[in-house]
Design a protein around this motif. Sequence first.
Motif, short mmCIF file in Angstrom:
data_model
loop_
_atom_site.label_atom_id
_atom_site.label_comp_id
_atom_site.label_asym_id
_atom_site.label_seq_id
_atom_site.Cartn_x
_atom_site.Cartn_y
_atom_site.Cartn_z
N THR A 217 -5.70 -3.47 -6.28
CA THR A 217 -7.05 -3.46 -5.72
C THR A 217 -7.63 -2.06 -5.58
O THR A 217 -8.84 -1.90 -5.43
CB THR A 217 -7.05 -4.16 -4.34
OG1 THR A 217 -6.14 -3.48 -3.47
CG2 THR A 217 -6.64 -5.62 -4.49
N PHE A 218 -6.76 -1.04 -5.60
CA PHE A 218 -7.24 0.35 -5.52
C PHE A 218 -6.16 1.23 -6.13
O PHE A 218 -4.97 1.02 -5.88
CB PHE A 218 -7.49 0.76 -4.07
CG PHE A 218 -8.01 2.17 -3.93
CD1 PHE A 218 -9.36 2.45 -4.04
CD2 PHE A 218 -7.14 3.25 -3.71
CE1 PHE A 218 -9.85 3.74 -3.92
CE2 PHE A 218 -7.62 4.54 -3.59
CZ PHE A 218 -8.98 4.79 -3.70
N VAL B 165 -2.77 7.18 -4.41
CA VAL B 165 -3.01 6.16 -3.40
C VAL B 165 -3.26 4.86 -4.16
O VAL B 165 -4.18 4.78 -4.99
CB VAL B 165 -4.23 6.51 -2.52
CG1 VAL B 165 -4.48 5.41 -1.49
CG2 VAL B 165 -4.02 7.85 -1.84
N VAL B 166 -2.42 3.84 -3.91
CA VAL B 166 -2.52 2.61 -4.69
C VAL B 166 -2.20 1.43 -3.79
O VAL B 166 -1.27 1.47 -3.00
CB VAL B 166 -1.60 2.66 -5.93
CG1 VAL B 166 -0.14 2.90 -5.55
CG2 VAL B 166 -1.74 1.40 -6.77
N ASP B 167 -3.00 0.38 -3.92
CA ASP B 167 -2.84 -0.83 -3.12
C ASP B 167 -2.76 -2.04 -4.04
O ASP B 167 -3.41 -2.09 -5.11
CB ASP B 167 -4.03 -1.02 -2.17
CG ASP B 167 -4.22 0.15 -1.22
OD1 ASP B 167 -3.21 0.78 -0.85
OD2 ASP B 167 -5.38 0.43 -0.85
N SER C 42 0.84 -1.20 0.00
CA SER C 42 0.00 0.00 0.00
C SER C 42 0.87 1.24 0.00
O SER C 42 1.87 1.30 0.72
CB SER C 42 -0.92 0.02 1.23
OG SER C 42 -1.80 -1.09 1.21
N ASN C 43 0.50 2.23 -0.80
CA ASN C 43 1.28 3.46 -0.95
C ASN C 43 0.38 4.68 -0.87
O ASN C 43 -0.68 4.72 -1.50
CB ASN C 43 1.99 3.49 -2.30
CG ASN C 43 3.04 2.40 -2.44
OD1 ASN C 43 4.22 2.64 -2.32
ND2 ASN C 43 2.59 1.17 -2.69
N VAL C 44 0.84 5.67 -0.13
CA VAL C 44 0.22 6.99 -0.12
C VAL C 44 1.32 7.98 -0.46
O VAL C 44 2.28 8.15 0.30
CB VAL C 44 -0.42 7.33 1.24
CG1 VAL C 44 -1.02 8.73 1.21
CG2 VAL C 44 -1.48 6.29 1.61
N PHE C 45 1.18 8.65 -1.61
CA PHE C 45 2.26 9.46 -2.17
C PHE C 45 1.72 10.85 -2.53
O PHE C 45 0.61 10.98 -3.05
CB PHE C 45 2.81 8.78 -3.42
CG PHE C 45 3.86 9.57 -4.16
CD1 PHE C 45 5.20 9.40 -3.86
CD2 PHE C 45 3.52 10.48 -5.15
CE1 PHE C 45 6.18 10.12 -4.54
CE2 PHE C 45 4.48 11.22 -5.83
CZ PHE C 45 5.81 11.03 -5.52
#
Length: 576
Positions: A535-536, A526-528, A510-513
Amino acid sequence: MLPRTALPSLFLLLGYALLSSAAVLVDFQVAQPPPVPKDAKQCTIQVLQRDFAFSFGSAEVVELVPPTDCGPVGSWAAITLNLTVTSNGTQFDRLGIFTFQNVEIWRTSTPEPTRGDGIIWTYIKDVTRYAPLFAKPGTFIFQLDNLIETGLDGIYSTVVHATFFASSPPHPPAKKADLLVPLSNLRNDTGNDVSVPPAFSINVTLPRNSVQVFAELYASGNGNEEFWYFNTPNQFLNALPGFLGQGPFREVRLLVDGQIAGAAYPYATIFTGGIVPTAWRPITSYGAMDLPTYFLDITPFVPILTDGQPHNISLDVTSAEEDHTILQNWFLSGVLQVFTDKSTKPTTGKITQYTASPFSQTNTVGTVGENGDVTFTVSASRKIHIESTIVSGSGQVNHVVWSQNLQYTNLQNILDDTAIQDVLQMSSGTVLSTHNGVPVVVDDFSFPLGINFTLLDPSGDSFKATFDHSYNRDLLPFPAVVRSNIQERQTASGFFLESPNGNTGNGTNSNVFSYVDQAGNTYSRVVDAVLNNITFDKQSGTLAPTSPPPHRGPLPFITGSVGKARLPSARRVPST
């Protein structure tokens, strides 16, 4: 090279055509797209194309000639490199070094491929700050050392393009230095990084009218230094047989004629084969495709460097151990961005204040429990303060104040007969250089890292890990580059089993950038990912793409296509 004009995305479309089956795994690193002028005329040329199979010691060497149909040569508003790679099979991740005119301009690494439909990735690198190199023909080198042997058959099929963005009144030519001086091995047949230890030194002679000099350093650990942040202080090695020593602290230093000019506490890049490979599919760890670099202002030494004589620049990496040595090895290189005065008269001046110790101040404490559990903390700090008065040949006076205030801690718990190893590390710092009171270099950073590694059985062939890794950096590299702020947090986890019947693994990522710069560009993502599937994924900001990136559809749990893992602390996955 194959010249092409105004085709900036054709090769991307061709690459993504491979995704029509929706089975190819699209790997990527979360990062901001380069802030280039989208409405400018673009000239794209193919720099190289090669299948890197058994390529160890055999770099791709080509002659790059700048295009002439995007305005006067050297007047571009921006320059980017596009790396697109496909691979199929089993292979380790490999380090890639891009060198042009003997200057390293990009350090990358490969994702580990899968068997079947394979993988593809594209990364676009902003190389505008190296524009003076591209203003004339020169030797372009891509070193990607790969091996083909039993159990390793993945070939990296690689295409590199360069895109030049024409300048115009709305998009003026990019700011740039007058001269770039390489701090490298100066070879023309391989990547120009150097291996330390021992320390690397090179003599440079700068123009006598130099008035500003900024250094950029490339640095990454390799071999027994790949997982340097897991290493054990020597005083606890008796309690941890087989573990790697020299402790977990590393400092990259630059010296001018033997005097400390600046230092960096490096970011811990985790390559895609690191610890749990399945945690880094399809999203690599942050920095794996574009390793961070470190910026220092050595302008305070201009009064020394402009005497017309050669001066020694040294690069090394040190530890918190008593002898300050490290294991083998780190790859380093650098470049000096030199700005000269319009007058040809020599620059004069003097260093008026110098406060810098040879090494960081360090401390190591810890305990060994009666049950064999080991706990230790290594801490370090570094302060540098240098002031100079510099007078250019045209009579301009510059009061330079260069300061660094760096901090580091690494807490480790090694438990349950070494089956569990927890690492909690923080590197942070405040870096500032002002010229006549105006900031010209700013680097406020924090790189927190938390890892739990757990063996699941005594054989060592199954294990799991969790990761909490951040890259937070407010950066003004030097006056020709816009100031930017990146906030990135990545949490990941994974399981790995190595078996004669094929390796098995799973992972989540999971990443929040977020990215913002002083030119008004913004980007957030935001990518998971779970079990190799996205998935997102939500992107926004001025730099966000107008269409979503391609992703593969859901796939089942994958077995038999996962390469061997590389583990920290000299741990070894049993041979199968």
